[in-house]
Design a protein around this motif. Structure first.
Motif, PDB file in Angstrom:
ATOM      1  N   HIS A   8       7.075  65.479  31.062  1.00 46.22           N
ATOM      2  CA  HIS A   8       7.028  64.015  30.931  1.00 46.22           C
ATOM      3  C   HIS A   8       6.141  63.462  29.793  1.00 46.22           C
ATOM      4  O   HIS A   8       5.014  63.863  29.689  1.00 46.22           O
ATOM      5  N   LEU A 112       3.871  62.162  37.178  1.00 44.29           N
ATOM      6  CA  LEU A 112       5.000  61.358  37.630  1.00 44.29           C
ATOM      7  C   LEU A 112       5.054  61.445  39.142  1.00 44.29           C
ATOM      8  O   LEU A 112       5.108  62.537  39.708  1.00 44.29           O
ATOM      9  N   SER A 114       7.251  60.341  42.384  1.00 45.70           N
ATOM     10  CA  SER A 114       8.584  59.859  42.758  1.00 45.70           C
ATOM     11  C   SER A 114       8.638  59.515  44.237  1.00 45.70           C
ATOM     12  O   SER A 114       8.084  60.240  45.074  1.00 45.70           O
ATOM     13  N   ASN A 145       8.223  56.614  39.835  1.00 47.91           N
ATOM     14  CA  ASN A 145       9.680  56.667  39.776  1.00 47.91           C
ATOM     15  C   ASN A 145      10.235  56.213  41.137  1.00 47.91           C
ATOM     16  O   ASN A 145      10.156  56.944  42.128  1.00 47.91           O
ATOM     17  N   ASP A 150      19.030  58.803  42.939  1.00 52.57           N
ATOM     18  CA  ASP A 150      18.465  60.034  42.388  1.00 52.57           C
ATOM     19  C   ASP A 150      19.619  60.953  42.028  1.00 52.57           C
ATOM     20  O   ASP A 150      20.192  61.607  42.892  1.00 52.57           O
ATOM     21  N   VAL A 193       9.541  53.323  36.652  1.00 54.58           N
ATOM     22  CA  VAL A 193      10.892  53.764  36.290  1.00 54.58           C
ATOM     23  C   VAL A 193      11.790  53.663  37.509  1.00 54.58           C
ATOM     24  O   VAL A 193      11.457  54.171  38.584  1.00 54.58           O
ATOM     25  N   ARG A 196      16.624  58.031  38.837  1.00 52.10           N
ATOM     26  CA  ARG A 196      16.617  59.236  38.013  1.00 52.10           C
ATOM     27  C   ARG A 196      18.064  59.544  37.646  1.00 52.10           C
ATOM     28  O   ARG A 196      18.917  59.688  38.518  1.00 52.10           O
ATOM     29  N   GLY A 236      16.047  55.015  34.571  1.00 54.83           N
ATOM     30  CA  GLY A 236      16.167  56.429  34.226  1.00 54.83           C
ATOM     31  C   GLY A 236      17.601  56.844  33.967  1.00 54.83           C
ATOM     32  O   GLY A 236      18.501  56.590  34.775  1.00 54.83           O
ATOM     33  N   VAL A 296      11.154  61.435  30.967  1.00 49.53           N
ATOM     34  CA  VAL A 296      10.632  61.741  32.294  1.00 49.53           C
ATOM     35  C   VAL A 296      10.898  63.178  32.713  1.00 49.53           C
ATOM     36  O   VAL A 296      10.361  63.632  33.719  1.00 49.53           O
TER      37      VAL A 296
END
Length: 332
Positions: A8, A112, A114, A145, A150, A193, A196, A236, A296
């Protein structure tokens, strides 16, 4: 920001690495993390990635700021812990603690974090706040994130599952989640963000593209107004080259950041032999326009069945770091 979901890039060019699956080294084994200063030449079937000069030593001391390195702009290097349990099962609390302690020990500077949208009930929010506080207490830059999507997985909470992405109820629910997050964490986040690789979801659900774009547009504008533009945000996406679809371009236009995962050859039958990190980064810069770029995730295949080799992985990262060196000003 750059990451291997792999790796990242955040901050004043920030490298945060999330190492997962067959696409990177085990998160708890820093001895296997490729050091780009080692150089190396592809061998034993390794793909001929383009060569490049190595980046600044991430452990070098520079100036009076611990985040500053030698070079034209600062580079922050980080590793996001991603532990696995015994036999590939769910990690225990001890596994998670070991992974986090390992990341601290190797000198990470960013991480990061998530979370699925569905998992952010009151208990989930409290856990997130505690985790972010722990990282910030160690002076790590944190990128959050928030996953409504995802890759191909839909993470809407049960209350709005099955409704249109752009329905009044769905928009209000996500705005409430964002309000709660920013009220608690706005000052502690480097960036926010959404999703993903959103394009992977839309490839499987093309009829949902317009309402999902509308939701992201509305919620990002809401987040920017709520927190006066900080932390900056973006959607993302996976890097697909110069000819993205219309919905992809619309998502890329949202927010203040251009956010990509960069994993050449992911899903391919064998390691690609024509990867050029320099050309791909130049394409990202062109697509991003004036926006700072956040990577990312990045990584090189590791599976023997794909023809991958440790030398090829090393050359991939050496090439990537070399290509980034001359392009730092475009990455945030």
């Amino acid at each position: 920001m750059l990451g291997t979901d792999g790796l990242h890039l955040l901050g004043r060019t920030l490298l945060v690495t999330t190492l997962i699956g067959s696409w990177a080294v085990p998160a708890c084994n820093p001895a296997e993390i490729v050091n780009p200063t080692d150089g190396g030449t592809a061998a034993g079937g390794a793909p001929p990635y383009d060569a490049g000069n190595q980046d600044a030593n991430p452990d070098a001391q520079g100036g009076h700021d611990p985040g500053l390195d030698a070079g034209t702009s600062a580079v922050l290097l980080g590793l996001s812990p991603n532990p696995a349990g015994a036999g590939g099962g769910a990690p225990t609390d001890a596994d998670i603690l070991e992974a986090r302690l390992t990341t601290y020990a190797v000198g990470v500077r960013a991480v990061l974090v998530s979370r699925s949208w569905a998992g952010l009930d009151s208990e989930g929010l409290d856990s997130l706040i505690a985790e972010v506080a722990a990282y910030r207490g160690r002076d790590l830059a944190v990128v959050l994130n928030l996953l409504a999507v995802d890759r191909t997985t839909d993470h809407r909470p049960a209350a709005v599952a099955g409704l249109s992405w752009s329905s009044t109820e769905t928009v209000a629910a996500l705005q409430t989640t964002v309000d709660d997050l920013l009220a608690a964490l706005a000052d502690d986040l480097h960036a926010l963000v959404f999703n993903r690789e959103t394009d992977a979801y839309l490839t499987e659900h093309p009829d949902e593209a317009s309402p999902l774009v509308d939701l992201m547009d509305t919620v990002i504008l809401h987040a920017e107004a709520f927190a006066d533009g900080e932390p900056r945000s973006g959607v993302g996406l996976s890097f697909v080259g110069m000819s993205p679809s219309a919905p992809y371009g619309q998502l890329l236009d949202l927010g203040q950041l251009a956010v990509w995962s960069y994993q050449p050859g992911l899903g391919a039958a064998e390691v690609p032999n024509d990867t050029s990190a320099a050309k791909d980064l130049d394409t990202m810069i062109e697509l991003a326009g004036t926006k700072p770029i956040v990577l990312v995730a990045t990584g090189a295949p590791t599976g023997d069945a794909l023809g991958a080799t440790p030398e090829g992985q090393q050359q991939f990262f050496a090439s990537l770091f070399g290509a980034l060196q001359a392009r730092r000003s475009h990455f945030d």
